[in-house]
Design a protein around this motif. Structure first.
Motif, mmCIF file in Angstrom:
data_model
loop_
_atom_site.group_PDB
_atom_site.id
_atom_site.type_symbol
_atom_site.label_atom_id
_atom_site.label_comp_id
_atom_site.label_asym_id
_atom_site.label_seq_id
_atom_site.Cartn_x
_atom_site.Cartn_y
_atom_site.Cartn_z
ATOM 1 N N PRO A 1 -6.061 -5.822 4.988
ATOM 2 C CA PRO A 1 -5.357 -6.494 3.886
ATOM 3 C C PRO A 1 -5.158 -5.541 2.706
ATOM 4 C CG PRO A 1 -7.399 -7.645 4.503
ATOM 5 C CD PRO A 1 -7.424 -6.326 5.182
ATOM 6 N N GLY B 1 -3.567 -7.029 -0.155
ATOM 7 C CA GLY B 1 -3.249 -7.963 -1.239
ATOM 8 C C GLY B 1 -1.858 -8.550 -1.078
ATOM 9 N N TYR B 2 -1.614 -9.648 -1.799
ATOM 10 C CA TYR B 2 -0.319 -10.344 -1.782
ATOM 11 C C TYR B 2 0.074 -10.785 -0.373
ATOM 12 C CZ TYR B 2 -0.247 -8.120 -6.311
ATOM 13 O OH TYR B 2 -0.593 -7.705 -7.556
ATOM 14 N N GLY B 3 -0.919 -11.089 0.447
ATOM 15 C CA GLY B 3 -0.641 -11.556 1.805
ATOM 16 C C GLY B 3 -0.079 -10.470 2.708
ATOM 17 N N GLN B 4 -0.131 -9.205 2.263
ATOM 18 C CA GLN B 4 0.437 -8.103 3.055
ATOM 19 C C GLN B 4 -0.690 -7.270 3.667
ATOM 20 O OE1 GLN B 4 3.918 -7.924 3.132
ATOM 21 N NE2 GLN B 4 3.804 -9.769 1.880
ATOM 22 N N THR B 5 -0.315 -6.462 4.644
ATOM 23 C CA THR B 5 -1.317 -5.629 5.306
ATOM 24 C C THR B 5 -0.785 -4.213 5.508
ATOM 25 O OG1 THR B 5 -0.421 -6.269 7.441
ATOM 26 C CG2 THR B 5 -2.307 -7.525 6.654
#
Lengths: 230, 788
Positions: free
Chosen positions: A72, A74-78
């Protein structure tokens, strides 16, 4: 005062040790996770050896940056699993002199890997916070031939088109028509399908004599296993 | 005092069941429904743990019951009220999405277990303490307990329409607070008054300043909110979940769109339910007759016909209805169970009501009660883009069973067809299972070669199947081929097909998938189902789990092929139930053994106590789960059906418990009761489905009456063994009462997970047989029992 000085000396002298540790981890990552799974494209292997992945993940996760899974940011991103980054890079077969578009810059790691091989990389990020971080990172690491653009990647970059390759890291349930248009004849586009934490497949899109064809590359995470068991 | 005690117990029980339902909703919004299931299952073990704690502290608490009981009730209220604030701590940095990837998140999981466990533990301790102290009145107290629980379930259906989920814990906390106040005694006024003030302050503070619900950053709504100009336009709360209307200038939705499409995707708004994607808001009055779905595989049925009368099942926000409208359909029936979503749709999108009729009903129940004929029946898309990793594995999908497909076939007009679309998955599962279900349907109902009635096309992401009542003609084949050529799709199944045309535009790494598809089409498909590593045998009403593909007997092989730790990435839903079952079974074992340290391992009636209270715990819960399964389909509204069944069962069981108060218990009485229960369960196992199906189109009040007729007598009888057992213990083994209370609590929780596993593996009817066996075994043991 003596304690502060001691701490400073420890940091200064341990820096090369830490740095060497990451070098070894990166080498192990390329050997065990990437080459062992059948990636043979030498420029990709070289790029994966060179780009310091731990600088693209949050500081608290740096020790696990070279592990065999996505992380991860952050902000639902990977940041994708190293093997996926390598596999996607190999699939678009980048060469020096190519112009590559990436949709979904995220941390900027995929763009950095591509930038080790090609001359021009344009990467679009829709989340402003991530885009700014990626921009800063590219500047700090000296990737001056990578341009980070904060915008809606759906429209691609008509001004810079056509592209030799397009790498879509943030998949949608449809492939944006403008991106197909901006792909050079003979160019390749690669798109992952599915959440990075689940079973992902890759779609390779090729434009040959104006005709668009796709190849479904099955479950990426398990490619070496499934292929050998079929 | 008597009346107040009964009311207090009723209020407390109402609050516990209401709180459980609210937690389920909150955790489903904040995280994921399968995670909610796991956490709440473990939290419910608070009932078992209360028995354990009472075994150690019961005597002391009984001596101080005047203070202890109201304090336990006030503590329950306090723990319910502060849970929202504590959950912010739990979910800070924790995400169940990463559970199988990053082991550090296990700590977050355990913390959430601990926090959510407390209200159930405290509430159950209060009830258990009352049972210990007033065992002679157990029948009427148990009635108050069950009646309150039943009422709690009903109240929540109303509350979910009225209050935001974040406010509900505070509203519910008022119930145990009131219960505590009812039991106040003047001489303890200062202590209890101070405690009440604190609890009341927490509740009022929470109502005035409710905390925001933290939402996983990986939920589709969280990610969509990062898009440019993203905003929530409206929120609608309902028992179906929290529906949000979302808009963004960058929102587009065109699943599996052809690579030849060059137009715009005109979608800017969409609905989300509990933070999950629900569907796009589409224009039903577009004067332009072209629709972007004309460039998707879903257009297949319109390629070979111009259906006038169309039925769309689980229609969502009406995307397929809008498409059918653009293709000239004159009468479209869109069946969608979520009323809140349809209401919102109606407010924001003008729907041509002369051509489209939205019906709020469970799609399968509608199919069973409807008698119309349709030119085209469209089913919802199976799975989602990129797969759902089996999150839906344990959802009962009655629309995708062989029985449902039979009903669909019978609703088709003479030249009608059905259509269904699936996303590609790997390893291939949903496409194979869908084809298998279609093949079995055609083979059974057309008495013809399935190959002549089935066609399918494949794009880069989706596969659309059609099954036609008439044979597919050569003209149809030519039309499909021409369509594929213009859209870069490939025919996957046609009565006559060339190998080279099956992967021309969309190539595969090898022909494995095509070979698997062909094997389903052969007569030997049954052998193929058994040999394949995933569960692809068509689902049935007895095992309605279409999206459940994992086979327990192949888990070892899966690990071998895909690597250790990779199985969760294939199918997390079923795995969650298995993991939950193991966790709660182990915890239950510890909770049942621990009290023996206090009460001793030998003597008395320990074995009989264990078997009696575990047997009736298993039996009751298994029957309850089977009733919910059967009546959900019958009523056509899952939430209302669950409320009616749960409340009906609990209230009738309570009445049974009250009835026991008048009887002197003997072995013969108990044995007779158990035999009656077993007979009724077996009757239900054999005849309930057919009786319900026969009256599925009856008016609602008739259905309610019939439901009461089925649920009432059995529930009434099943409410008796628990108070009977406690009264027997009360005679000679009073000290075993908390242990018995704990055993019953533990087994009730373990049984819910166990029933699901049994239903998945062997079918619902076997759940009933095991329930009957549990009661039968309990009866035999009771006959041999020496309760003194």
């Amino acid at each position: 005062m003596r304690k502060i000085l001691l701490g400073f000396l420890v940091i200064v002298f341990s820096f090369p040790v830490i740095s060497q540790r990451y070098d070894r981890m990166r080498e192990a990552m390329v050997r065990n996770q990437i080459a062992a799974r059948g990636i043979k494209h030498q420029p990709t292997l070289d790029a994966m050896r060179k780009v310091e992945r731990h600088l693209f993940v949050p500081q608290r996760s740096q020790a696990r940056a070279y592990d065999d899974h996505p992380m991860p940011i952050g902000y639902g991103q990977t940041i994708s699993q190293p093997y996926i980054v390598a596999y996607m890079t190999q699939l678009v077969d980048p060469e020096p002199g190519d112009r590559v578009l990436e949709i979904g810059a995220g941390s900027g790691y995929q763009a950095a890997v591509l930038a080790e091989i090609v001359d021009e990389v344009y990467t679009i990020e829709i989340v402003p916070q991530l885009g700014e971080q990626a921009k800063q990172r590219m500047n700090d690491l000296g990737y001056d031939h990578v341009e980070v653009i904060i915008a809606d990647g759906y429209h691609g970059l008509p001004d810079k088109a056509p592209f030799d390759a397009i790498v879509v890291t943030a998949a949608a349930e449809h492939i944006p028509p403008p991106l197909i248009e901006q792909l050079k004849d003979g160019g390749k586009m690669v798109i992952p399908v599915g959440s990075p934490f689940m079973v992902q497949t890759l779609i390779l899109v090729e434009k040959i004599d104006g005709q668009v064809k796709t190849t479904n590359l099955m479950a990426v995470r398990f490619v070496p296993f499934t292929r050998s068991n079929n | 005092m008597d009346k107040r005690l009964y009311i207090a117990i009723g209020l407390l029980s109402s609050s516990i069941i209401a709180f459980q339902l609210v937690l389920m909703q909150i955790l489903s919004i904040s995280q994921w429904s399968h995670f909610a299931y796991m956490v709440i299952s473990v939290a419910m073990l608070g009932f078992g743990a209360s028995g354990t704690l009472l075994s150690f502290t019961g005597k002391w608490l009984t001596r101080h019951i005047a203070v202890a009981l109201p304090m336990l009730m006030l503590s329950t209220a306090l723990s319910m009220a502060v849970i929202m604030y504590l959950s912010e701590l739990v979910f800070a940095g924790f995400d169940s999405y990463l559970l199988f990837l990053d082991r550090s998140h296990i700590l977050g999981l355990v913390t959430s277990y601990m926090i959510l466990f407390i209200p159930f533990l405290l509430g159950a301790m209060a009830i258990g303490l009352v049972y210990m102290h007033h065992v002679s009145r157990i029948g009427s107290l148990y009635f108050a307990d069950l009646f309150g629980s039943g009422l709690g379930g009903l109240i929540m259906v109303f509350m979910f329409w009225q209050f935001k989920p974040a406010l509900l814990p505070f509203v519910i906390a008022m119930l145990p607070l009131t219960a505590g106040l009812l039991l106040f005694q003047r001489k303890y006024m200062f202590g209890l008054g101070s405690a009440t003030t604190i609890v009341l302050f927490c509740i009022l503070y929470g109502l005035a300043y409710p905390p925001a619900l933290p939402m996983s950053q990986y939920k589709s709504l969280s990610r969509s909110l990062l898009l440019p100009e993203a905003k929530i336009v409206e929120t609608q709360i309902s028992p179906y979940g929290e529906i949000k209307l979302f808009s963004s200038s960058s929102l587009r939705f065109a699943p599996g769109l052809s690579l030849n499409y060059t137009g715009d995707i005109p979608i800017r708004k969409a609905l989300f339910n509990n933070g999950n994607w629900y569907g796009p808001l589409v224009d039903f009055n577009n004067p332009d007759s072209t629709h972007f779905l004309d460039y998707a595989t879903q257009a297949l049925p319109f390629v070979i016909s111009q259906p006038q009368k169309v039925l769309i099942l689980d229609a969502g926000t009406g995307l397929y209805a809008a498409h059918a409208l653009s293709r000239g359909a004159s009468s479209i029936t869109a069946v969608e169970p979520n009323k809140a979503a349809t209401d919102m749709l109606n407010r924001y999108v003008p729907i041509p009501k002369d051509r489209i009729r939205f019906i709020n009903h469970h799609s399968r129940s509608y199919l069973m009660s409807d008698t119309s004929q349709y030119d085209l029946i469209i089913l919802p898309v199976i799975e989602s883009f990129g797969g759902s990793s089996g999150i839906n594995a344990l959802n009962e999908q009655y629309l995708f069973t062989t029985e449902a497909f039979g009903e669909i076939w019978n609703r088709l007009s003479a030249n009608g067809m059905m259509a269904v679309t699936v996303w590609h998955d790997h390893p291939a599962r949903n496409s194979l299972k869908m084809l298998a279900t279609l093949v079995e349907m055609v083979a059974k109902y057309s008495q013809d070669d399935p190959e002549l009635h089935l066609a399918a096309i494949r794009g880069w992401g989706t596969i659309t199947f059609i099954a036609t009542k008439e044979n597919i003609t050569e003209k149809n084949i030519a039309q499909i081929r021409a369509f594929c050529k213009t859209r870069n799709f490939d025919p996957l199944l046609l009565p006559v097909i060339r190998p080279d045309e099956r992967s021309y535009f969309n190539q595969l790494q090898d022909n494995t998938f095509l070979e698997l598809i062909d094997r389903v089409m052969t007569e030997e498909r049954e052998a193929f189902y058994s040999a394949y590593d995933f569960q692809i045998r068509p689902a049935s009403d007895d095992k309605p789990y279409f999206s459940q593909y994992l086979r327990l007997d192949r888990m070892g092989k899966m690990r071998e092929i895909f690597g250790q730790g990779s199985v969760p990435f294939l199918e997390v839903g079923y795995l969650i139930v298995l993991v939950t079952f193991i966790q709660i079974a182990l915890a239950a074992l510890i909770l049942i053994i621990l009290p023996l340290l206090a009460i001793g391992f030998k003597g008395g009636s320990r074995w009989y106590t264990l078997i009696h209270f575990s047997g009736i715990g298993i039996g009751f819960m298994f029957v309850e789960i089977m009733f919910i399964q059967q009546f959900t389909l019958y009523f056509g509204h899952p939430i209302y059906a669950a409320a009616v069944v749960l409340s009906g069962m609990l209230i009738f069981s309570g009445a049974g418990a009250l009835f026991t108060q008048k009887f002197v218990i003997g072995k013969a009485c108990m044995a007779g009761l158990m035999v009656a229960i077993v007979i009724l369960i077996l009757f239900m196992a054999f005849f309930l489905t057919s009786h319900l199906n026969a009256s599925i189109s009856a008016p609602l009040f008739v259905k309610i009456l019939l439901s009461i007729l089925f649920i009432g007598p059995l529930s009434f009888l099943m409410g008796m063994p628990f108070p009977f057992g406690l009264r027997l213990l009360g005679k000679h083994n009073n000290h075993l009462i908390p242990w018995a209370w704990g055993i019953n609590g533990c087994f009730s929780v373990v049984s819910t997970a166990l029933a699901t596993i049994i239903a998945v593996e062997t079918g619902f009817r076997n759940v009933m047989f095991i329930a009957a066996l549990a009661y039968l075994f309990t009866m035999v043991v009771n006959l041999r029992a020496k309760w003194n």
